[in-house]
Design a protein around this motif. Sequence first.
Motif: not given
Length: 488
Positions: A103, A63, A88
């Motif tokens: 995010t 992420v 991500l």
Amino acid sequence: MNALRQPHPALRQWPRVARDRLGLALWTSEEIAAATGGTASTAFQCAGVEMDSRDVRSGDLFVALKGDAMDGHRFVEKAFASGAAAALVDRPVDGPHVLVEDTTAALHALAAAARTRSDAKRIGVTGSVGKTGVKEAIFAALDRSSRGQAHRSVRSYNNHVGVPLSVARMPARARYGVFEMGMNHAGEIAGLTRQVCPHVAVVTTIAPAHIENLGSEEAIADAKAEIFAGLEPGGVAVIPFDNPHFERLRDHATEIGARVMAFGRGAGADVRLLDAIPAANGGSLITAQVGDTRLCCSVAEPGGHWVSNALAVLAAVKAAGGDLAAAGLALAEMGGLKGRGARHQIGVPGGKALLIDESYNANPASMRATLAQLGQTPAGRRIAVLGSMKELGDFSDGFHAQLAEPLRATQVDFAVLVGEEMLPLARELGKPTATPLPPTHGFAHCEGPAEAIAALQEYGLVPGDAILVKGSNSVGLGRLVDHFTRRN
């Protein structure tokens, strides 16, 4: 031959449950896109979720979070090189990814999806002292009884990033999830508890940690009680009966309709200590009344504070519908955590000495508890390396000076005081008293870990010494611990 190919009747009749239809991967690209409202570049599966490229393992979803000073998108390539299955992100990248607008918001959405897709009982843990140890013990108990189907937040992932990350990592098949929540200011736990939505909310104790930001212990109790606001309907608040702020915590819990389960020594506690005696391994043997069940078990972790922690663990396991016998076994097998009670036998000239690593955190209550633990530890000499306690504000000088009394009560042979905030304690120890520290030893005041290491070396460690190392994490006493344990 055909008969041999047929499954055994018992296998054909094995009951199937809804959990059996859940996928084995932690997340698929379709699930991530649906949860976050993003767009997947290709089909993929992930085995974990990580926000630090240095910790990425093969199969993780990386992420790419953006902060004030750092943008995780700079490390996407490094994450893929470390084996990340996908990322991500809020901009297209080379490699499998899910594209979202934000995010951080996407991580929160992924956590919410993890929470709603699972029927796991969720336990939230907060408090001024003992959060991580109690969280680990609850997890160990529930993981044992569920045969590996419990999940927990790792390390001290207890803030506005760590909590949603920990929830997002919870497998769909988990039966239990245990999450730690920390705070420095009022209002922070309110946001975290809504990420977890616990079925059981545990407050370990209330003590003057972070009092600089909150002003009073009453305000600290109010801030910790925010954890109850996220409780699922019919949830249970597990609170310390013997704490001066018990009634305040209880009132917060009952206001939102929670069922209260109190733990402690007092006659009104739902999980009540009946007896505690020192055990041969340095821990305790306790007998507790848990509802209509009487349980006798060992607590491996030493110190009276771990007797109280054990009661909190038993109450949480009871509230979550877990197995109390498994909880007793887990408490008997608990080992000290790095920076939070880990015990090391270190090499010194002529033999070994004991080093107790409490270097991760410190406040007035935990300082007194660990000094008392040192006093109960068999040793030829007792040495205390104490680092400054942070976030005490205007109360700092008084709280540091007050450590003179437990130091004397522990009969410490030599104290190494580290950090500017320790000056009031140094002045107090320098005063003549009726019960001074042993006159042939005394104390040294140091600016940082390097000086503290030199002070211990000059003092000279010998076989049979017990050395307690405790201070706020920012003091850096973990470096002192590493120095002596690496040398071993």
